[in-house]
Design a protein around this motif. Structure first.
Motif, PDB file in Angstrom:
ATOM      1  N   GLY A   1       0.223 -17.136 -87.632  1.00 33.74           N
ATOM      2  CA  GLY A   1      -0.411 -16.672 -88.865  1.00 33.74           C
ATOM      3  C   GLY A   1      -1.442 -17.683 -89.346  1.00 33.74           C
ATOM      4  N   ARG A   2      -1.575 -17.788 -90.642  1.00 32.70           N
ATOM      5  CA  ARG A   2      -2.585 -18.681 -91.223  1.00 32.70           C
ATOM      6  C   ARG A   2      -2.178 -20.146 -91.090  1.00 32.70           C
ATOM      7  NH1 ARG A   2      -0.886 -20.338 -96.184  1.00 32.70           N
ATOM      8  NH2 ARG A   2       0.805 -19.173 -97.109  1.00 32.70           N
TER       9      ARG A   2
ATOM     10  N   VAL B   1       0.941 -24.360 -88.549  1.00 38.17           N
ATOM     11  CA  VAL B   1       0.664 -22.939 -88.758  1.00 38.17           C
ATOM     12  C   VAL B   1       1.917 -22.209 -89.215  1.00 38.17           C
ATOM     13  CG1 VAL B   1      -1.233 -22.797 -87.101  1.00 38.17           C
ATOM     14  CG2 VAL B   1       1.112 -22.409 -86.320  1.00 38.17           C
TER      15      VAL B   1
ATOM     16  N   GLU C   1      -6.721 -22.518 -87.454  1.00 41.40           N
ATOM     17  CA  GLU C   1      -7.310 -21.235 -87.843  1.00 41.40           C
ATOM     18  C   GLU C   1      -7.817 -20.448 -86.645  1.00 41.40           C
ATOM     19  OE1 GLU C   1      -7.262 -19.447 -90.479  1.00 41.40           O
ATOM     20  OE2 GLU C   1      -6.486 -20.890 -91.927  1.00 41.40           O
TER      21      GLU C   1
ATOM     22  N   ARG D   1      -5.126 -18.107 -85.080  1.00 43.49           N
ATOM     23  CA  ARG D   1      -4.517 -17.066 -85.908  1.00 43.49           C
ATOM     24  C   ARG D   1      -4.490 -15.734 -85.157  1.00 43.49           C
ATOM     25  NH1 ARG D   1      -5.893 -16.156 -92.232  1.00 43.49           N
ATOM     26  NH2 ARG D   1      -4.127 -14.815 -92.658  1.00 43.49           N
TER      27      ARG D   1
END
Length: 175
Positions: free
Chosen positions: A13-14, A22, A75, A78
């Protein structure tokens, strides 16, 4: 050497913080086993990530990987699916627990022993897991709880249902 199977264990995810950690949406009940420090996971197209740390503040899984040094790198990953290759005969760590891959394809027997259908999928809902059972082209959801599915026999390739009206029959009469 036993045959290996690829198992999805989570989705990135983010980013969490600035050090490259993360958030991971787990797709396994064995978080401690799959996200132990030193565990090597596959991250999509040929990428490999090594777990450096994993914790669950506020119930969310936050993982640090050796190969991710900062937020920018985090990022970029992601949405990547995390998987691991495990022996096909690997067993769950808990007693009376089963991997989805062990249940999918098993024959479903009614309480009297007659074949009713086949498990085609396992759905994981907040309340309990659900077996998706194909009965002559129609799908039925059966809660995977001991009261309704009292017997799982992996060696025989079957699960037996309890004698409960309506589990696999739209026309069941309530008494």
């Amino acid at each position: 050497m036993s045959e290996l199977v690829e198992v999805i264990v989570g989705v990135i995810g983010r980013a969490h913080g600035v050090r490259g950690e993360v958030n991971v949406e787990p797709r396994t009940d064995e978080i401690e086993r799959r996200f132990a420090p030193g565990a090597e996971l596959r991250a999509g197209e040929g990428g490999k990530l090594t777990v450096e740390s994993a914790n669950q503040p506020s119930g969310r899984l936050v993982v640090g990987f050796r190969e991710i040094a900062d937020r920018t790198a985090a990022e970029l990953l992601r949405g990547r699916v995390l998987s691991v290759r495990v022996p096909v005969d690997e067993q769950p760590s808990g007693r009376e627990e089963y991997f989805d891959r062990q249940l999918a394809g098993l024959a479903v027997l009614r309480a009297d022993g007659t074949v009713a259908g086949t498990i085609v999928q396992i759905l994981h809902s907040p309340a309990q897991d659900l077996l998706v059972v194909d009965v002559d082209g129609s799908e039925y959801l059966v809660p995977f709880v001991k009261a309704l599915v009292p017997e799982v026999d992996l060696a025989a390739g079957t699960v037996r249902l309890a004698d409960v009206a309506g589990l696999l029959d739209d026309q069941a009469q309530e008494g």
